[in-house]
Enzyme design. Structure first.
Site, PDB file in Angstrom:
ATOM      1  N   LYS A 119       0.828  -1.206   0.000  1.00 25.88           N
ATOM      2  CA  LYS A 119       0.000   0.000   0.000  1.00 25.88           C
ATOM      3  C   LYS A 119       0.867   1.263   0.000  1.00 25.88           C
ATOM      4  O   LYS A 119       1.955   1.282   0.598  1.00 25.88           O
ATOM      5  CB  LYS A 119      -0.918  -0.032   1.225  1.00 25.88           C
ATOM      6  CG  LYS A 119      -1.954   1.071   1.286  1.00 25.88           C
ATOM      7  CD  LYS A 119      -2.862   0.870   2.489  1.00 25.88           C
ATOM      8  CE  LYS A 119      -3.868   1.985   2.654  1.00 25.88           C
ATOM      9  NZ  LYS A 119      -4.747   1.765   3.838  1.00 25.88           N
ATOM     10  N   SER A 122      -9.474   2.159   2.799  1.00 30.97           N
ATOM     11  CA  SER A 122      -8.513   2.862   1.976  1.00 30.97           C
ATOM     12  C   SER A 122      -7.441   1.960   1.342  1.00 30.97           C
ATOM     13  O   SER A 122      -6.649   2.442   0.551  1.00 30.97           O
ATOM     14  CB  SER A 122      -7.808   3.935   2.826  1.00 30.97           C
ATOM     15  OG  SER A 122      -7.003   3.340   3.834  1.00 30.97           O
ATOM     16  N   SER A 159     -10.126   0.152   6.808  1.00 32.73           N
ATOM     17  CA  SER A 159      -9.416   0.299   5.536  1.00 32.73           C
ATOM     18  C   SER A 159      -8.865  -0.990   4.943  1.00 32.73           C
ATOM     19  O   SER A 159      -8.509  -1.022   3.770  1.00 32.73           O
ATOM     20  CB  SER A 159      -8.272   1.308   5.701  1.00 32.73           C
ATOM     21  OG  SER A 159      -8.788   2.609   5.824  1.00 32.73           O
TER      22      SER A 159
END
Length: 481
Positions: free
Chosen positions: A81, A156, A180
């Site tokens: 990420k 996210s 997330s």
């Protein structure tokens, strides 16, 4: 094996094939790179693809298998990420302010995966500073759901879940401060695990943040177990990590277990498909010999207010924006809004938030003591349009406009960041009428990881697992009723 089948191999299966020499890491990596080239332009899951360095690492992995020196994750492609630091890599947090930001340190969780032989294939997209439940940014644009590109993938850890669902990586990592990891796992039909606070190490300054969790996303429960076994454990850089170890290879028989569930957590309107798919899993568990009972929760929107207060006060976005008035024109609307909310907080807001957290557990704690696990939806509706602003509060569920506090946070994950010590795994529960997957959260007693994962194993093997056959062929649904 056809290349489109290769890219959907689980890490567990790929490692078995590597060990028996029926597949080489370099072969699998090349298939994944080809898949990225074909699928990423329409999905936008990656901010960067490290094809050259990954190829070098894959050839080294080939050699390690040939010489008997392979490590536990040797040759497995990992998507990282875009807020997780790796020394020498650019980390943008999805923001124009950090477009050229190169970090000097490596996140301890990633470091453990890399030391175990994982290969970083690329960086995955996220909303700016992780402050949204879907993914568009001024820097990288819109990320789309591979099941139906009109919809978002959740956030996210958005690109992480998309890359898995579309066969562009074997495993992914994520971070979770309000859902997330779990939200995109649900929206994309994969698994996402929020380990209890302290189980997995964080990087500075998140080592002092009980609401922030680093963890795995994968296409199978066994891969979640595999990653957790490597990531978890005390780390010298994180004062919050616990010494207790977990045997993540242990799978318990759930026959005879008592399972509780709630459809709405007391205050969420819930989409019919989300509800029906949860009830399908409930019936599946009953068929496996579990007693499954619906239980009431008297939570309300004060839970949302408390989460907003704690999230905004920690400065998740503000920490990165050093001159708000100067730079606010460069920010997304949702990041600007979150920083502004944080500036309006008072000490009494935080005191009230903590009191809400206490009351939440006074209700849920006895339920968890009386049952082996607790189920609820991951999200109140399958997903939202890909380019929808989180500040757009015009959302309908089952034909009715929802209250603003549900429209702003249509995901049912954030209560379990407030109750950070509870392990929570989002598992696929089915497909909605829009073609977008739905998910269910399995919540366990504090630090009882294995009970949560054992329920997930039972559901995956005997009740439901995501069928990726359409996505293997690169088929995305563009129209919906």
């Amino acid at each position: 094996m056809h290349q489109t089948e290769l890219v959907y191999l689980s890490a567990t299966e790929a490692l078995r094939r590597f060990a028996e020499a029926s597949l080489r890491p370099s072969e699998l990596l090349e298939a994944l790179i080809n898949r990225i080239e074909a699928e990423n332009p329409k999905l936008n899951a990656f901010t960067a693809v490290y094809a050259d360095s990954a190829r070098v690492a894959a050839r080294e992995a080939d050699e390690r298998y040939a010489t008997g020196t392979a490590r536990p994750l040797e040759g497995i492609a990992l998507a990282v990420k875009d807020n997780i630091p790796i020394a020498g890599h650019t980390v943008t947090y999805g923001s124009k302010l950090y477009e050229h930001n190169v970090t000097a340190n490596t996140h301890p969780g990633v470091e453990r995966l890399l030391d175990a032989g994982a290969i970083v294939i690329g960086r995955t997209t996220m909303p700016e500073f992780g402050e949204a439940g879907n993914c568009y940014t001024p820097l990288w644009g819109v990320t789309r759901n591979p099941w139906n590109t009109q919809y978002g993938p959740g956030g996210s850890s958005s690109g992480a879940a998309v890359a898995l669902a579309a066969g562009m990586t074997t495993i992914s990592d994520g971070s979770d401060i309000g859902g997330s990891i779990r939200i995109p796992a649900s929206c994309c039909g994969v698994y996402g695990y929020k380990a209890p606070y302290g189980r997995n190490p964080n990087d500075l300054p998140n080592t002092f943040d009980p609401y922030m969790h680093y963890g795995p996303l994968a296409r199978t429960v066994d891969d979640i177990r595999l990653m957790q076994g490597i990531i978890s454990g005390r780390h010298v850089d994180d004062i919050g990590t616990v010494a207790e170890t977990v045997d993540y290879t242990r799978v318990q028989d759930v026959r005879g277990w008592k399972i509780a569930y709630s459809i709405d957590l007391g205050y969420f309107p819930v989409d019919e498909d989300v509800r029906d798919n949860l009830l399908s899993l409930v019936e599946g568990l009953r068929a496996l010999g579990c007693t499954v009972e619906e239980v009431p929760l008297d939570w309300g929107t004060e839970v949302f207010d408390a989460w907003v207060a704690t999230n905004s006060s920690r400065g998740s976005a503000a920490r990165f924006v050093h001159d708000f008035e100067r730079d606010r024109h460069l920010l997304s609307d949702y990041a600007e809004d979150m920083i502004a909310k944080g500036k309006e907080l008072s000490s009494s807001d935080l005191i009230e938030a903590l009191e809400v957290h206490v009351q939440m557990y006074r209700e849920l704690g006895p339920i968890l003591e009386n049952y082996d696990a607790f189920l609820c939806p991951t999200t109140a509706l399958p997903s939202v349009p890909a380019d929808r602003s989180p500040l757009d509060l015009d959302i309908e569920i089952n034909g009715e406009v929802v209250p603003p506090k549900v429209a702003e946070a249509w995901f049912m994950t954030y209560p379990f960041n407030s109750l950070a010590q509870l392990p929570v795994l989002s598992v696929p529960s089915g497909i909605s009428r829009t073609g977008v997957p739905t998910g269910v959260q399995i919540v366990g007693r504090s630090y009882d990881d294995n009970r949560v994962l054992s329920v997930a194993n039972a559901l995956e093997r005997h009740v439901h697992a995501t069928d990726f056959s359409a996505l293997q062929q690169g088929v995305q649904q563009h129209d919906h009723n």
